[in-house]
Design a protein around this motif. Structure first.
Motif, PDB file in Angstrom:
ATOM      1  N   SER A   1       0.753  -1.186  -0.075  1.00  0.00           N
ATOM      2  CA  SER A   1       0.059   0.088  -0.008  1.00  0.00           C
ATOM      3  C   SER A   1       0.940   1.350   0.106  1.00  0.00           C
ATOM      4  O   SER A   1       2.071   1.177   0.240  1.00  0.00           O
ATOM      5  N   LEU A   2       0.257   2.520  -0.262  1.00  0.00           N
ATOM      6  CA  LEU A   2       0.982   3.829  -0.138  1.00  0.00           C
ATOM      7  C   LEU A   2       1.638   3.930   1.086  1.00  0.00           C
ATOM      8  O   LEU A   2       2.758   4.419   1.186  1.00  0.00           O
ATOM      9  N   PRO A   3       0.761   3.739   2.113  1.00  0.00           N
ATOM     10  CA  PRO A   3       1.430   4.144   3.466  1.00  0.00           C
ATOM     11  C   PRO A   3       2.715   3.232   3.651  1.00  0.00           C
ATOM     12  O   PRO A   3       3.909   3.719   4.260  1.00  0.00           O
TER      13      PRO A   3
ATOM     14  N   ARG B   1       5.166  -6.023  -9.550  1.00  0.00           N
ATOM     15  CA  ARG B   1       5.797  -5.013  -9.645  1.00  0.00           C
ATOM     16  C   ARG B   1       5.975  -4.289  -8.073  1.00  0.00           C
ATOM     17  O   ARG B   1       7.097  -3.817  -8.119  1.00  0.00           O
ATOM     18  N   ALA B   2       4.968  -4.202  -7.325  1.00  0.00           N
ATOM     19  CA  ALA B   2       5.486  -3.586  -6.206  1.00  0.00           C
ATOM     20  C   ALA B   2       6.461  -4.364  -5.288  1.00  0.00           C
ATOM     21  O   ALA B   2       7.157  -3.760  -4.447  1.00  0.00           O
ATOM     22  N   THR B   3       6.242  -5.602  -5.030  1.00  0.00           N
ATOM     23  CA  THR B   3       7.391  -6.456  -4.384  1.00  0.00           C
ATOM     24  C   THR B   3       8.772  -6.220  -4.999  1.00  0.00           C
ATOM     25  O   THR B   3       9.747  -6.000  -4.403  1.00  0.00           O
TER      26      THR B   3
ATOM     27  N   LEU C   1       2.752   2.696  -9.026  1.00  0.00           N
ATOM     28  CA  LEU C   1       2.051   1.452  -8.689  1.00  0.00           C
ATOM     29  C   LEU C   1       0.890   1.939  -8.183  1.00  0.00           C
ATOM     30  O   LEU C   1      -0.161   1.222  -8.075  1.00  0.00           O
ATOM     31  N   VAL C   2       0.942   3.054  -7.612  1.00  0.00           N
ATOM     32  CA  VAL C   2      -0.575   3.483  -6.862  1.00  0.00           C
ATOM     33  C   VAL C   2      -1.629   3.729  -7.943  1.00  0.00           C
ATOM     34  O   VAL C   2      -2.578   3.171  -7.753  1.00  0.00           O
TER      35      VAL C   2
END
Length: 430
Positions: free
Chosen positions: A285-287, A352-354, A311-312
């Motif tokens: 997540s963004l946070p 992608r985030a990972t 990503l967001v």
């Protein structure tokens, strides 16, 4: 008249919400309010697949079953299901309202029951099962007494699912099954399996398949866990040796199992794609990612900020797509091609985030130094290849979208290529 109907619907929903709230207040505790991410505080394990011990896995399964049973007894275990099979007979909107309320409470994770059994197998039984099969299995599944698994994939039938070679031979009022299935999630906890079997080898492969419900405690069923490189054993291979199944547990027509399989697969893509990011959602997540950048002194790095923004945006776009698909279901539609888009984006977003997070962490990903939020990414990184395969590989999803949504020419199949080569070899094609 329309305004009056809307008022009645609103009043009905308010009564339902009060009933759901009363049940949840009595059966569970409220979650603590979400707070900003404080780096170094709390559990930092970041995973998708578990590596729990057998004992811990069993404890979690028992807790999931107990909670599902409590929901079912209170009328919230199968809100949209027909009343004759234990459902509440309400709308998907009621289901959404309840899910939103339950998210405010600390309750056991019921994924072992819901993702495959209640999300895929249950709807398939309801659509294609005999009255006997529906009455026997559906109330038990939605009450948490029966966990179901999907006996589809084989060593030579993964993306080409119609290539199944597990045989089922008719013997009076029974079928005798022999073969092997693989990559079967939750088989070690299941009492029921939905198996695709070859029943007519003389028919084209899509037309010689029959779907059968297999009691997993039947003689001849052997479940063997497979060790994942991330450490756990959530997948299994299942060997079926002279397993007898009554014909009353057949779904759909004889040799018509491919239609049954498509029902399961469409619900599978809808279930997997709608997860958002599953158990790793908080970590990507963004946070959380912003806190990671701050901790690694990269928050002002333009390149890192640009990638985080991308990503967001992708995650927001996927959530909007899921909402559109949900509106379609609420209006009475069936899962469609948009489920394939959701599934494709789901796996790509998480991958992608990972990869972004592990690049920010750097070499500390490789050795457990004890630093919070570093080596913990290792387990999720090792899970990402599986996420791009389960529920349909990315290549398969892209073919479905290209052919069925965009109207592009159908990709030549292996069968068509083989037939062409055979004709050329015989001289008939020259």
């Amino acid at each position: 008249m329309i305004e009056q109907s809307q008022q009645f619907a609103s009043a009905d929903m308010a009564v339902f919400a009060r009933e759901a709230r009363a049940f949840l207040d009595a059966a569970a505790s409220r979650r603590a309010p979400e707070t900003e991410v404080i780096w170094g505080v709390g559990e930092d394990r970041i995973t998708y697949f578990g590596d729990d011990t057998v004992e811990e896995a069993r404890r979690q399964v028992d807790a999931a079953r107990a909670w599902q049973k409590a929901r079912y007894d209170a009328g919230f275990g199968w809100i949209t299901g027909p009343s004759e099979f234990g459902g509440r007979g309400l709308t998907p909107v009621h289901d959404l309202v309840y899910d939103g309320l339950e998210a405010e409470y600390d309750t056991p994770d019921t994924g072992v029951l819901s993702l495959i059994g209640l999300g895929m197998i249950g709807p398939t039984i309801l659509a294609h099962g005999t009255q006997e099969a529906k009455a026997r299995y559906l109330p038990a599944m939605y009450a948490g007494d029966v966990i179901a698994c999907q006996l589809f994939s084989e060593p030579s039938a993964g993306s080409d699912l119609a290539n199944v070679s597990t045989r089922a031979v008719r013997d009076g009022d029974e079928w005798v099954i022999n073969g092997q299935k693989v990559w079967t999630s939750v088989a070690q906890h299941s009492q029921l399996g939905l198996a695709l079997c070859r029943t007519n080898p003389d028919q084209p492969k899509h037309k010689g398949i029959t779907a059968l419900l297999v009691d997993m405690d039947s003689p001849g069923v052997d479940v063997r866990p497979l060790r994942q490189m991330s450490g756990g054993s959530e997948f299994n291979e299942v060997f079926l040796t002279d397993v007898r199944v009554p014909d009353s547990q057949r779904l759909g027509e004889i040799d018509g199992g491919w239609r049954v399989a498509l029902t399961t697969l469409m619900n599978e893509r809808a279930s997997v794609g709608s997860e958002g990011a599953g158990p790793a959602g908080r970590a990507i997540s963004l946070p959380f990612l912003s806190a990671l950048l701050r901790e690694r002194d990269r928050l002002e790095d333009p390149a890192a900020r640009r990638r985080l923004a991308e990503l967001v945006a992708d995650q927001l776009a996927t959530s909007y797509l899921n909402r559109q698909a949900l509106d379609h279901l609420i209006a009475g539609g069936q899962p469609g091609p948009e489920a394939s888009v959701s599934k494709l984006m789901y796996s790509q977003n998480l991958t992608r985030a990972t990869h972004f997070a592990t690049e920010i962490v750097g070499p500390q990903l490789l050795a457990d130094t004890g630093a919070w939020g570093t080596f913990s990414w290792n387990e999720l990184l090792l899970s990402t290849p599986a996420l791009r395969i389960l529920g349909g590989t990315e290549d398969i999803m892209k073919n479905i979208l290209g052919e069925r949504v965009l109207g592009l020419p159908k990709e030549p199949s292996i069968d068509a290529t083989t037939t062409y080569r055979e004709l050329r070899t015989s001289g008939a094609g020259s």
